[in-house]
Structure formats: C-alpha cells, structure tokens
Design a protein around this motif. Structure first.
Motif, short mmCIF file in Angstrom:
data_model
loop_
_atom_site.label_atom_id
_atom_site.label_comp_id
_atom_site.label_asym_id
_atom_site.label_seq_id
_atom_site.Cartn_x
_atom_site.Cartn_y
_atom_site.Cartn_z
N THR A 1 -33.45 -65.76 -17.67
CA THR A 1 -34.67 -65.25 -18.99
C THR A 1 -34.68 -63.98 -18.46
OG1 THR A 1 -37.16 -65.54 -19.43
CG2 THR A 1 -36.82 -65.75 -16.76
N LEU A 2 -35.06 -62.60 -19.00
CA LEU A 2 -34.84 -61.56 -19.01
C LEU A 2 -36.06 -61.58 -18.23
CD1 LEU A 2 -34.76 -60.42 -22.34
CD2 LEU A 2 -32.69 -60.12 -21.24
N GLY A 3 -37.29 -61.44 -18.57
CA GLY A 3 -38.16 -61.28 -17.77
C GLY A 3 -38.37 -60.13 -17.31
N ALA A 4 -38.65 -59.72 -15.87
CA ALA A 4 -39.09 -58.30 -15.56
C ALA A 4 -37.20 -57.47 -14.99
CB ALA A 4 -39.79 -58.39 -14.08
N TYR A 5 -36.46 -58.69 -15.29
CA TYR A 5 -35.20 -57.95 -15.39
C TYR A 5 -34.87 -57.24 -16.25
CZ TYR A 5 -34.79 -60.96 -11.03
OH TYR A 5 -34.92 -61.97 -10.58
N SER A 6 -35.79 -57.37 -17.33
CA SER A 6 -35.24 -56.41 -18.63
C SER A 6 -35.42 -55.08 -18.86
CB SER A 6 -35.66 -56.97 -19.85
OG SER A 6 -37.10 -56.50 -19.59
N PHE A 7 -36.56 -54.82 -17.47
CA PHE A 7 -36.91 -53.20 -17.51
C PHE A 7 -35.75 -52.32 -16.92
CE2 PHE A 7 -40.79 -55.14 -18.31
CZ PHE A 7 -41.74 -54.13 -18.70
N ILE B 1 -51.40 -51.04 -26.33
CA ILE B 1 -50.81 -51.45 -24.94
C ILE B 1 -49.03 -51.53 -25.10
CG2 ILE B 1 -50.52 -52.74 -23.14
CD1 ILE B 1 -53.59 -53.60 -22.82
N GLY B 2 -48.74 -52.70 -25.95
CA GLY B 2 -47.80 -52.98 -26.03
C GLY B 2 -46.19 -51.23 -26.99
N SER B 3 -46.98 -50.92 -27.15
CA SER B 3 -46.27 -49.66 -27.58
C SER B 3 -46.14 -49.26 -26.93
CB SER B 3 -46.93 -48.75 -28.99
OG SER B 3 -46.97 -50.09 -30.46
N ILE B 4 -47.03 -48.49 -26.28
CA ILE B 4 -46.86 -48.23 -24.79
C ILE B 4 -45.50 -48.37 -23.88
CG2 ILE B 4 -47.41 -46.96 -22.55
CD1 ILE B 4 -50.08 -46.90 -24.45
N GLN B 5 -46.12 -49.44 -24.01
CA GLN B 5 -45.22 -50.16 -22.42
C GLN B 5 -43.68 -50.21 -23.80
OE1 GLN B 5 -45.65 -54.51 -20.99
NE2 GLN B 5 -43.92 -54.51 -21.99
N SER B 6 -42.96 -50.40 -24.91
CA SER B 6 -42.03 -50.51 -25.68
C SER B 6 -41.44 -49.38 -25.64
CB SER B 6 -42.75 -51.29 -26.76
OG SER B 6 -41.10 -51.33 -27.70
N LEU B 7 -42.49 -48.34 -25.75
CA LEU B 7 -41.42 -46.87 -25.90
C LEU B 7 -40.79 -46.47 -24.58
CD1 LEU B 7 -44.74 -44.85 -28.09
CD2 LEU B 7 -42.34 -45.25 -28.59
N GLU C 1 -32.80 -47.09 -22.07
CA GLU C 1 -32.00 -47.03 -23.67
C GLU C 1 -31.31 -46.15 -24.35
OE1 GLU C 1 -31.02 -50.85 -25.20
OE2 GLU C 1 -32.24 -51.49 -24.89
N GLU C 2 -32.18 -45.03 -25.26
CA GLU C 2 -32.24 -44.10 -25.88
C GLU C 2 -32.03 -42.92 -24.97
OE1 GLU C 2 -31.08 -45.27 -28.62
OE2 GLU C 2 -32.45 -46.97 -28.97
N PHE D 1 -38.60 -44.36 -31.31
CA PHE D 1 -39.58 -44.71 -31.77
C PHE D 1 -39.28 -45.79 -32.72
CE2 PHE D 1 -41.97 -41.13 -30.01
CZ PHE D 1 -42.92 -41.09 -30.62
N LEU D 2 -37.81 -45.47 -32.71
CA LEU D 2 -36.84 -46.42 -33.90
C LEU D 2 -37.01 -48.42 -32.81
CD1 LEU D 2 -36.16 -47.72 -36.29
CD2 LEU D 2 -34.25 -46.66 -35.85
N HIS D 3 -36.67 -47.73 -32.12
CA HIS D 3 -36.23 -48.66 -31.07
C HIS D 3 -37.66 -49.44 -30.37
CE1 HIS D 3 -33.36 -50.24 -27.86
NE2 HIS D 3 -34.01 -51.76 -27.35
N ALA D 4 -38.30 -49.00 -29.89
CA ALA D 4 -39.54 -49.38 -29.80
C ALA D 4 -40.44 -50.12 -30.61
CB ALA D 4 -40.52 -48.41 -28.84
N PHE D 5 -40.48 -49.88 -31.60
CA PHE D 5 -41.48 -50.20 -33.17
C PHE D 5 -40.46 -51.55 -33.40
CE2 PHE D 5 -43.95 -46.79 -31.69
CZ PHE D 5 -45.63 -46.91 -32.29
N HIS D 6 -39.26 -50.78 -33.98
CA HIS D 6 -38.31 -52.20 -34.08
C HIS D 6 -38.71 -53.64 -32.47
CE1 HIS D 6 -34.63 -54.77 -34.78
NE2 HIS D 6 -34.50 -55.19 -33.17
#
Length: 303
Positions: free
Chosen positions: A31-37, A131-137, A143-144, A225-230
């Motif tokens: 699974t991706l889990g925390a390793y994705s970060f 919260i989700g958007s901040i984490q995703s940004l 990556e970006e 922003f595009l990556h995060a909100f996608h």
C-alpha cells in the motif's frame, strides 16, 4: 552532450535512485501509506541537488506565484473534468451518488457518530477542502518542483512544446508504474492492464495542461494547484461519493476510461494553444498559430 541534457540526465538518475527506496518499501507494504509522502518529494530533492551541482543556486525554477488566473485554472480545470466524468457516470447509471463511501473515508474524523446526511456532507467537504487541500498542496509541491520547476524548463531549452510534453509525460508515467504494479494504487474491479492504459494516456494528455500552465505563467505553482486539486477532487470528493457497480471501475478515478478521454480532450485543447507560449517552446513548423505578445513576464520563462 549539451549542459542542459547533462542536467536532465543527472536529475533523472537522482529521481529514480531516490524513488527506488520508496518503491521497495511500498511493494513490501502493498500500500502507498505514508511512504507516498517520501516518494512524492523525490523529484523535488533531485531538482534541488541538480540545480546546486550545475548552477550553484535555485534561480530559474519558477518560484513566484505568477498571475492569479493561472492558479485559478489549476483549481477550476480538475473540477470541470471531474464534474463531466462523474456527472455522466451518475446520470447514466454507471455509478450512483452515495454518501456511504464518504462515510468510510471520514470515519477517523467522525469516530462512528451518527450525523444527518446533509450535515455530514457539509462537514466532510469542509474537512476535505481545507485540511485535505493543504496536505495535497504540500505533497504536490514535492513532485511539481521537480517535474515543472526543473525538468520542463530544461527540456524547453532543447525541445518544442510537443516534444518536451511527450518526453516528460512518458517519464511521469514510468515514475508511477512501480507503485501501480505493486500496491493498492489502482481501481479495484478492473484489470490492471486496462487501468494502466487509461492512466498512461490520461497522464500524457494532462501533461499538456501542466506544461502549458508552467511555461505560460513562468511559475510552477499553477501546476502544483492543478496536481493537488486533481488528487483532492478525484480521491477525496467524487470517488468517495460514488456507489460503484461492476462497470464503474472501468469509468471513474484515474484508471478509468473517463480520465483517458478527459486527458485526450484537455491535451488537445492545450496543444492547440501552444502558439501562445514563448518562442523557444512553440512548434513553429507545425503550428498555424503565430506567436502572440503578452504582458511583460507573462509569456517568458525565467531560465
């Protein structure tokens, strides 16, 4: 070999060298889990190290936010194509609107408390969009900074917009392949070969939007922003609110045919607008669109 190509080569060696550590950890966990970060910050680490090796500074990576309209495009574009894909899915019966999936996703926050559906939807969306958007940004930045902050401007010094987008798109797909093949990062219920085809074509198409926004704005932040909100809209909003049947996994999310078609449509739209980009990234021999002037700082890429 030119200096630009040497930089690109060093960057790619570092990206995949660093990523290999997380590929192994993710494969072992399944699974991706925390390793994705950690995985998502490998491109950023590789970009910073490469810049410091060759240039001794971090200038020219597009640190300024740029024009607000490009940031808004990074939010509005994924919302638009999600509304189209999931709206058609719901209206045709290929999937249905349901709060059950969202309740499962929100369980850590609600702790099993009974909440009226209308209030639950409001609370859930508020949590996700804040919260989700901040984490995703934060993770998208990792990556970006590498892909659009470093790689795309370097490719733009050697290749046309079409060429650099196809090259960077293939690299982006290959970067994702190990986790798709070894973890739960896929659509359950659809064959993996089908998901890989849809994902790869969708990513290649969306790369035209990511790269156009980067080169047009002179900033990598619209791509963040595009990556995060996608990710937010697909993974935390539309998919959790979709009750699935046997056909739904073939349509929705990042591995369904809906995203393949969206990627092709978005890619074609931004490819058609390549003539608006700085001269070094236009396909001059192919494009019927003549270079257009713009506001200072808007059509030039800081290199």
């Amino acid at each position: 070999m030119s200096t630009h190509r040497k930089k690109i080569l060093v960057f790619l060696v570092l990206v995949f060298g660093f990523s290999a550590i997380f590929y192994v950890l993710i494969a072992q966990a399944g699974t991706l889990g925390a390793y994705s970060f950690g995985l998502m910050f490998c491109p950023a680490a590789a970009a910073v190290i490469t810049q410091l090796i060759f240039q001794r500074n971090l200038r020219g990576m597009g640190w300024k936010l740029g024009k607000p309209r490009y940031l808004l495009a990074g939010i509005g574009l994924p919302l638009l194509y999600c509304v189209v894909v999931y709206g058609i899915t719901w209206l045709t019966g290929l999937g249905q609107i349901s709060v059950e999936g969202a309740k499962t996703a929100a369980a850590p926050f609600t702790q099993g408390r009974s909440i009226p559906p209308q209030m639950f939807i409001f609370i859930y969306l508020a949590i996700v969009l804040v919260i989700g958007s901040i984490q995703s940004l934060f993770t998208a930045f990792g990556e970006e900074l590498g892909w659009r902050g470093f790689l795309v401007p370097e490719l733009a010094k050697e290749f046309s917009f079409t060429q650099l987008t196809l090259i960077s798109g293939v690299i982006w797909v290959v970067y994702h392949l190990p986790v798709i093949l070894t973890s739960n990062y896929k659509n359950a219920g659809a064959p993996i070969w089908f998901g890989l085809i849809c994902f790869s074509i969708g990513v290649m198409g969306l790369s035209f939007a990511f790269n156009w926004l980067r080169l047009k704005s002179g900033s990598f932040w619209p791509a963040v922003f595009l990556h995060a909100f996608h990710n937010v809209f697909i993974q935390a909003v539309f998919t959790p609110f979709t009750a699935q049947n046997a056909l739904t996994p073939y349509i929705i999310d990042e591995f369904g045919i809906g995203m393949l078609l969206v990627g092709l449509a978005v890619g074609y739209y931004f490819w058609r607008r390549r003539g608006e980009l700085p001269s070094q990234t236009q396909d001059a021999a192919l494009s019927p669109i003549q270079p257009q002037g713009g506001q200072p700082g808007e059509t030039s890429v800081p290199l």
